[in-house]
Structures are given as structure tokens and as C-alpha cells.
Design an enzyme around this catalytic site. Structure first.
Site: not given
Length: 978
Positions: A676-677, A811, A695, A679, A674
Site C-alpha cells: 500500500g501507499g 478513508d 504492516k 507500506g 499486500g
């Protein structure tokens, strides 16, 4: 000789005397009653009750107001985050009590009939709470002047009869409850002193009686969101003091009655969403109007010129009617005008020039009319403007340069007009621009490179204009971009690889241009890409294998110059014409191309194919050499990452059996699961078989030479100053101390000079979003969905109530709810989390936080995020679980999300059950519908109306599948009007 005084009389006189000279003597019982009141609210915000102790006089208690004789006169505890039940049997023993103000809390349970003992009450406010059951008979409260039960959770039959004797009432608010349907309660017509009457969303049907004229003191009359029909009665025209009249969302028909213009005190008039017709000339004399809402009716005729002279007007909405003629030139030019929506009429003429004259104009909606001329230059300086929509008209000329750079503008919609000229290079200054719709015009020139600076852009639609030149190379900086439509222009040159960095892109349409070169291999990294159209260009080369990993519902590469074999995985969703018009393409199935087969010598077609194969072979040779060096460089980069970061530092938060070396060695491309913004995320399998998720977050660093932020390559070591990674800091600070079965476990952090690694437990079933909305979707029965809802709620409850310092996630969304091997949910991704300060005050933050579709409405006007914002977002997740819908879908309509869609569907279909996902079995639909009612409570517009997470868990546990818990699930449940 006088008779000897009776000892009983003497005792009574003594008590009276002691009461007069020592009020504390008579307050002993009051203290006991208040202590019992406090005990029932033990789970509440304890700060309220810090003064309620034996060392403090009762009159110094927070929220307690005493009269001159030191007797308790008022309990004033509105908006204090109180949770628990009320015991009116005790409270009403305080005979001096005149006012009870407990509105905007989370009080629950039923109201006992002992409330009728509070005979001295003049003021009772229980509004915006979570009570259950019917409200009680209160005809004995003859002194009552103020009664507020708005949005309190009451249901069933309301005791309208009991109101008949409350003739002192000046304020009556019973709206937004779940009462049984009833005709207009005639008992109210005897309350001649009424100044405020709020019966919005009270299940009232039938007609408004003409006797409404009896309420001559009325200043505010709100009967919206009911089932009223018939005409507006003449009696309303007799209410000379009326300042607010709201009748929206009913079935009222006919015209404005003769004499309506006599209501010259009116400031707010809203009759929207009815079936009213005729002209509106009767409103010409209402010169004090500040807000006029007539939208979604059948009005016709012209707009009276007098409307242009309304000097207090701030809001004007008439969309979806049949108005003709021109808008008054002066409309909106006097007061602090904020909002106009005249869309979907038949209006003509020029756009009024001065609606932003006083600099407060926010919303400019005039789409789908017949306006002509240009967009007035006066709006180029309208810095307050947030939404500009003037599409589907006959407007022309150049757009004033200042429009493109307005600082607060969120949407520009100029589509389907005849505008010309270029997009201004100053567009990079529009920092909040999310939607740019300028299709079907005559715009030309190049797309300015500065558009890549508008990091807030979500949608770009430039199709069917005359744009030319190249797509800006830095277009990849638009990380939030989901839709990119530029078809039908004259763009040329190569398609930049950088588009592959637009990680949110789900829809790309580049068709009908003059693009050359290869299809960018980087498109294969767009994990959420759903639709790809690059037809009718001059693209060449092979279709990149990287596209094979995409799960597309639409692909169209027809009419180009592509060669080679179509990847098999792309054929599954392709139409027969998806690859046609490419003579050099072949496929193992027609799809408009020839079938791949061995080349036959001596045939003309064989020579043609041989030519393509020769070219392809040469390309393969070049690519092979390049790949060799790239792989070697990548190996070197990886070697540098491992070897040079010899100072890896591990910090454990749980007992672990692995080393930092095992983790770092596993950060390979093939383990990437995956992006994401903040990392990349890798799946790491240890030698013992245990799986972890890692991550990798690169630290933003400051180059000492340029003093500019950058993300350095792992193969380059530059002198740096130390800097912080706020997402990393937030995640570690939050998760390092949390221990909860429904919050993802953070095993350890591993840091180096330029990298941060966070090592989590691995969640094999991905996210709830994946399971509901993507190609990984599975059919989940209601029992599984319910357990996910309860588990996620308990995780958030722990964050809000169970931590030493409460945490606001900021979030909450379905993609941040991960599922383990047993489909048990865990809250994840705390990069935006906010830990409440040690003073225990639930602070808020002004930082941009959240995801579109989940963001609570108060963020739009306060830019503050509190625990109630988390609750709103969780309500959206519950709606996803029940309906199977995404938070935002085109079918919801313009500027609507799942919350407004649920409201609209309930109004039109009259049932909650009809909104339940078809994948849920019929026998479970009623259980699912009960959870939808809880979701509605969580998504109330005003934060104070939402329950706490503790209460959400309580409500969810009450609606366990097949439980006998009785909850109304029909169309009486409504959402407060936005």
C-alpha cells in the site's frame, strides 16, 4: 350596596394580575414542556442543552427566543445535530409560540395530529430530517406564512386540501419527499401571496395548469424532477416577478411559449432533460440571466447573438441538443463566468476567447462539435480552470504552453482533433491533474520527464500520435495511475522497470510502438493489473515468470520477438492470437503459437530452436549468477535489518504472547500479502499457530547533508534527524485505545530507528472489495452482505459516538473493511484518521483525504472532511453491497459514479429492485432494496441531509432480512440533483 365579588372571579383576576407583573409565574409549565422536549432528544448534541437548566431563565436557553413580555415566541434549533422524536401535544401548549425552526437535523418518528393545536404559528420548518409516515392535516394553522417540509422523509398521501385555507403562505417547500403520485394540486393556485414554491421531486404528474398565472407574487417556482408532461403553459409568462424557474427532469415538450421573453426578472432558468424543441430566440431579452440550463432537449437553430451581451451570465449549458452556427464571440466575457457546456451539438466556428476574462472560469466543455481554429492563447493564464474538454472537434495548431501547467486543472481532454507540437515541460506544475487525454492528434517529440512529477495523475491516454523517444524512467512515481495508454506512437528503447512501481495500474497498452528489450519482470508486482497489451513491438527474451501471478482479463503480446514457453497461468484468459507472431514462443495449447515439444535433431526448425535455447541457456546462466549475488545481498540486507536494529521497542495495547524478534524474523518476501501507499503488509504465523498481520512502515527521514526527505535502504545507515510518519502516528493514536468487535485489533507497535511495525489480528477473508470485485470474488447471499453492512456501520458508529474523543476515519471504503474467518467485518486502515479535539467540537481537516469514488461532494468546494464525509463514503459501500458494482465504472458514463448511476437508473427503470446484484436471490431482492434506500440517504449531496452513524445503524436494524418493516422501494425515492 354593591354585590360581594365572586371568589372564582377574584382568583382568575389574581392569576391574570400575577401573570402581568411576574411572567415567570406563567412560564412554569413552559419550562416543563421544554424539559420534556429536551428529554426526547437525549441522544443529541448535548452542547445545545447546556444552558437548559433550572438556574437559567428560559429566555436565556440556547435556541429559545422570547417576545417583549418574556413569553417563548420561537424554538430556533436548526442544524444542531438533534436526534429523537417530537411531541407536539406538549409543544403546542405554548400558546405564545409563533415559530418552530428544527430543520437540518436527524429527527425521526411520526408527526402527531396535535400539531394542529399550534394555531398561532407563522413559521414551521421541519425540513431535512428523517421523519416517517404521512404528514398531518394543518388547515387550522391559518396564520402560517412559512412552511418547509423539504426532504423530511414523509411519504404517502399529502393533505393538499389543508393548504387551501393557508392563504397567508408566502413560502411553501414540500419537495424531495416520498409522496404518492398526484396531479398538480389545484389548492395551491389560491395561495396568491406565495413568493416561493418548491415542489421538486414531489411525485407530481400530468400538466402544469394555466392557472399558475394566479400566483402573481411568485419569485421562485421549482417543479423539477417530477412526472410533468405537456407544454409550458402560457400562464407562466404572466409571472412578472419570477426570478427562478426550474422545470428540469420532467417530460415537458413543445416550444417556449410566445411572451416567455417578458420574464425579464429571471436570473436562473433550468429546463434541462425534457423534450423541448424549436429555437431559443424567445430568450433573447432575458438579460438578467445568471444561469441558463437547456441541456438534453431537442432545441435547434442558432445561438442568439444577444446571449453574448448577457452581462450577469455565469453558467451556460446546452449539451445534447441540435444547435448549429457559431457561439457569440462575447459570451462569458462580462460577468464572473464559471461554466460552459455546449457539447454534443453541431456548432461551428471559433472558440470564444474571453470566457476567463474575469478569472473565475472553472469548467470548459465543448466536445463533439465542429469547432475549428486553435485554442485561444487567452486561456493559457486561466489559473482558475479545473476541467478542459474540447475533444472530437476539428481544432488545430499548437496548444498554448501555459495550458499544460494550469495549477488547478484536473482534466485535459484534447483528443480527436488535429493539435500538434509537444507536451509542455511545465506540465509538472499541474499538481492536481488527474486525467490527460490527448489521443488521436499530431503531437510529437518526447514525453517530458516532468510528467512524473504530476503525482495526482490517474489516467494517461496518448495513443495514436507521433510521440517518440523513451518513456521517462521516473514514471514509477505515479502511484495513483490506473490507466496508461500510449499505443500507436513511435516510442522506442526499453520499457522501464519503474512502471512496476505504479501500484494502482489496472490497464496498460503499449502496443504498436518500437519498444525493444525484455518485458519488465516488475509488471508481476502490479496486483490490480487487469489488461496488458504490448503487441506489435520488438520485444525479445522470455515472458517473465512473475507475470504468472497476475489475474488478467486481457493479455496481448503478439507480433514481437519473444522466445521460450508461455507461462501456463497466462493461457487461461488469453485469446488465440494473444501470443501469435512470436516464432520463438511455444505453449501447451495453440493460442496462435506452436505447441511445446522435444527438439528434433537434424531438422531446420530444430536448429532454429536450438539457437533460441542456446541464448536462453546463456541468459539463465547469467541470471543464476546474478540471483546468487542478489539473494546473498538480500540476506545481508535482511541480516542488517534484524541485527543493526537492536533497539527495537515494543509497545503493547493488548496482552500478547510473542516477542518482537518473532515478528521481525518473519518479514520475508514469501510472507508478503499486500502493498500500500504507507507500506508492506506481511502474514506472520507464530509457532503456536496464531496468525497475525504486520504492516511495515518505513519512516520518512531527513538526510542531514541534503535536508531532503528520503526513504533509506535497509542496508544503508546514514546520519539522520528524527522525523515523524503521520500515517503511523494517526493509526497508533486511533487504534491503541479502541476496543470494538467491528474495528480491527492492534496488538502492539514495534519501532526502530528507521522502521515502524504495526501488528494486527489477521483477517483471513481479505477485504470486502476483494470479495465483491476481484478474482477472489465469491457469491455472497444477502444475509451475509446484510451482516457485513450492519457490522461495519456499528464500527463507524463507535468511532463517531462511542470513543472518548470521536474519530473521523476519512478513508471509508470496501477495501478498508476486512473480513474474519466468519465473514464478520472490521474497519481497518486508520492512516488518515482524524481524532476530534478535546473541546468536543467536530473539527475538519484540509488535508487531501479519501479515495476517488468514495469522496463526499462537499470536499470539492470546501476541502473539509467531517463525520458526514464518512457517512457519505459508507453510503457508497452500501451501494456496492447491494448492486455489486464498483464505485466508478465506465458503464456509468462520463464523470459519473455509482451514486449518480443509481439515481439515473431509478429514474429510467422506475424501481429500486432492478438495481440489486443478480447474485442475490430473488426472495432477498426486496430486503436488499431497502438497504439501498438507506444508502441513498447517506449519500445526499448536502452534509446536513445525511443521517448520523447512530441513525444509520438504527435504520439498518429496522430492515433486517424478512422483517415486516415497511419502507417505500419504488422510484419515488430520489437523490437531490447535483
Amino acid at each position: 350596596m354593591s354585590p360581594e365579588p365572586n371568589s372564582g372571579h377574584f382568583l382568575i383576576l389574581t392569576i391574570i394580575f400575577l401573570t402581568i407583573i411576574n411572567p415567570s409565574y406563567s412560564l412554569t409549565n413552559t419550562r416543563e414542556i421544554l424539559n420534556k422536549f429536551k428529554t426526547n432528544l437525549a441522544n443529541s448534541n448535548t452542547q445545545v442543552f447546556t444552558t437548559w437548566n433550572a438556574n437559567n431563565p428560559i429566555c436565556n436557553f440556547t435556541g429559545i427566543v422570547c417576545n417583549e413580555e418574556s413569553f417563548v415566541k420561537e424554538i430556533a434549533l436548526s442544524e444542531q445535530k438533534l436526534e429523537g422524536t417530537l411531541d407536539f401535544e406538549s409543544i403546542c401548549d405554548i400558546e405564545s409560540l409563533e415559530k418552530i425552526s428544527l430543520g437540518a437535523n436527524s429527527l425521526h418518528g411520526t408527526i402527531s395530529s396535535h400539531l394542529s393545536k399550534c394555531s398561532n404559528l407563522t413559521h414551521l420548518d421541519l425540513g431535512m430530517n428523517l421523519f416517517e409516515g404521512e404528514f398531518v392535516e394543518i388547515s387550522s394553522l391559518r396564520k402560517l406564512e412559512f412552511l418547509n417540509l423539504n426532504m423530511s422523509g414523509f411519504s404517502g398521501r399529502f393533505p393538499w386540501k389543508s393548504l387551501e385555507k393557508l392563504t397567508n403562505l408566502t413560502y411553501l417547500s414540500l419537495g424531495d419527499n416520498l409522496f404518492e403520485k398526484t396531479s398538480f394540486p389545484l389548492e395551491i393556485l389560491n395561495l396568491y401571496k406565495l413568493e416561493i414554491l418548491y415542489l421538486t421531486n414531489s411525485s407530481i404528474e400530468g400538466t402544469i395548469p394555466n392557472e399558475i398565472k394566479n400566483l402573481v407574487s411568485l419569485q421562485r417556482l421549482e417543479l423539477s424532477d417530477n412526472f410533468l408532461m405537456g407544454e409550458i403553459p402560457d400562464g407562466i409568462t404572466k409571472l412578472a416577478s419570477l426570478q427562478i424557474l426550474e422545470l428540469y427532469d420532467n417530460r415537458i415538450s413543445g416550444v417556449f411559449p410566445l411572451g416567455f421573453g417578458q420574464l425579464v426578472m429571471l436570473k436562473y432558468l433550468d429546463v434541462s432533460n425534457n423534450s423541448l424543441e424549436g429555437d431559443v430566440h424567445e430568450l433573447r431579452t432575458l438579460t438578467n440571466l445568471e444561469s441558463l440550463q437547456l441541456f438534453e432537449n431537442k432545441f435547434s437553430g442558432d445561438i442568439p447573438v444577444e446571449f453574448g451581451e448577457f452581462k450577469f451570465l455565469k453558467e451556460f449549458s446546452i449539451y445534447k441538443n441540435k444547435f448549429t452556427g457559431e457561439l457569440p464571440a462575447k459570451i462569458g466575457s462580462w460577468a464572473d463566468f464559471e461554466f460552459i457546456d455546449v457539447s454534443e451539438n453541431m456548432l461551428t466556428g471559433l472558440i470564444p476567447p474571453d470566457m476567463c476574462k474575469n478569472g473565475k472560469f472553472l469548467t470548459f466543455l465543448m466536445l463533439q462539435n465542429n469547432f475549428t481554429g486553435g485554442l485561444p492563447q487567452t486561456y493559457a493564464n486561466c489559473s482558475s480552470l479545473k476541467r478542459l474538454r474540447i475533444s472530437k472537434n476539428s481544432l488545430s495548431g499548437r496548444v498554448p504552453d501555459g495550458i499544460w501547467s494550469l495549477p488547478d486543472l484536473e482534466m485535459i481532454d484534447l483528443a480527436m482533433n488535429q493539435f500538434e507540437g509537444q507536451v509542455g515541460h511545465n506540465i509538472g506544475e499541474a499538481k492536481f491533474l488527474a486525467q490527460l487525454f490527448i489521443s488521436n492528434n499530431r503531437f510529437s517529440g518526447e514525453l517530458p520527464e516532468e510528467i512524473s512529477k504530476v503525482s495526482s495523475l490517474v489516467e494517461i491516454e496518448l495513443m495514436y500520435n507521433q510521440f517518440s523517444g523513451e518513456i521517462p524512467v521516473k514514471i514509477g512515481d505515479l502511484k495513483k495511475l490506473t490507466s496508461f495508454h500510449i499505443e500507436g506512437n513511435f516510442f522506442s528503447s526499453n520499457i522501464p522497470e519503474s512502471i512496476g512501481s505504479c501500484v494502482s495500474l489496472s490497464d496498460i497498452n503499449l502496443a504498436g510502438n518500437m519498444f525493444t528489450g525484455n518485458i519488465p519482470a516488475s509488471f508481476g508486482s502490479l496486483r490490480v493489473l487487469n489488461s496488458l497489451n504490448m503487441s506489435n513491438n520488438k520485444l525479445s527474451g522470455v515472458i517473465p515468470d512473475s507475470l504468472s501471478s497476475l489475474k488478467l482479463s486481457l493479455i496481448d503480446l503478439s507480433n514481437n520477438m519473444l522466445i521460450g514457453r508461455v507461462p501456463e497461468s497466462l493461457l487461461a484468459e488469453a485469446d488465440d492470437g494473444s501470443f501469435s507472431g512470436n516464432p520463438g514462443l511455444c505453449a501447451d495449447g495453440s493460442r496462435g503459437t506452436r505447441r511445446c515439444s522435444p527438439v528434433s535433431r537434424g531438422s531446420g526448425s530444430g536448429l532454429g530452436v536450438a539457437k533460441y535455447c542456446f541464448i536462453a541457456g546463456a541468459l539463465v546462466l547469467v541470471l543464476s549468477v546474478s540471483c546468487f549475488f542478489l539473494i546473498r545481498m538480500r540476506y545481508k540486507d535482511r541480516e542488517n535489518l534484524i541485527n543493526r536494529n537492536f533497539s527495537w521497542h515494543m509497545k503493547q495495547f493488548h496482552i500478547i504472547t510473542f516477542s518482537e524478534g518473532e515478528i521481525v524474523q518473519a518479514l520475508k518476501q514469501e510472507n508478503l500479502i499486500g502493498k500500500g501507499g504507507s507500506g508492506n503488509v506481511y502474514k506472520v504465523e507464530l509457532g503456536c499457530g496464531k496468525k497475525l498481520a504486520v504492516k511495515h512502515m518505513l519512516k520518512p527521514t531527513i538526510d542531514s547533508a541534503s535536508d531532503q526527505k528520503s526513504y533509506p535502504s535497509s542496508a544503508t545507515i546514514l546520519p539522520k534527524r528524527k522525523s515523524r510518519c503521520p500515517e503511523y502516528d494517526a493509526e497508533v493514536a486511533t487504534l491503541s485505545s479502541i476496543r470494538h468487535v467491528n474495528v480491527v485489533k492492534l496488538y502492539c507497535s514495534i519501532t526502530s530507528e528507521d522502521s515502524n511495525l504495526l501488528v494486527y489480528e489477521y483477517m483471513p477473508n481479505g477485504s470486502l472489495w476483494d470479495r465483491l470485485h476481484t478474482y477472489q470474488k465469491i457469491e455472497m447471499d444477502w444475509n451475509v452482505r446484510y451482516e457485513i453492512a450492519v457490522g461495519a456501520a456499528k464500527g463507524l458508529e463507535y468511532l463517531h459516538h462511542g470513543c472518548e474523543r470521536p474519530v473521523i476515519h476519512r478513508d471509508v471504503k470496501s477495501s478498508n473493511i476486512l473480513l474474519d474467518e466468519e465473514m464478520k467485518p472490521k474497519i481497518a486502515d486508520f492512516g488518515l484518521a482524524k481524532i476530534v479535539q478535546t473541546n468536543k467540537v467536530m473539527d475538519s481537516t484540509h488535508l487531501i483525504a479519501g479515495t476517488y469514488g468514495y469522496i463526499a461532494p462537499e470536499y470539492g468546494y470546501t476541502q473539509k472532511v467531517t463525520e458526514k464525509s464518512d457517512i457519505y463514503s459508507f453510503g457508497v459501500v452500501l451501494m456496492e453491497l447491494v448492486t455489486g458494482k464498483k464505485p466508478v465504472q465506465p458503464e456509468f458514463g462520463e464523470n459519473k459514479d455509482i451514486v449518480s448511476w443509481v439515481h439515473d437508473e431509478m429514474k429510467s427503470k422506475g424501481t429500486v429492485i432492478g438495481l440489486v446484484d443478480s447474485y442475490i436471490s430473488d426472495e432477498s431482492k426486496e430486503d436488499a432494496a431497502k438497504v439501498l434506500t438507506i444508502a441513498i440517504r447517506c449519500t445526499m449531496r448536502f452534509p446536513a441531509q445525511r443521517p448520523s452513524m447512530r441513525m444509520v445503524v438504527h435504520l439498518l436494524e429496522q430492515v433486517e432480512p424478512h422483517s415486516p418493516f415497511d419502507i417505500v422501494i419504488d422510484n419515488d425515492i430520489q437523490i437531490v440533483k447535483d
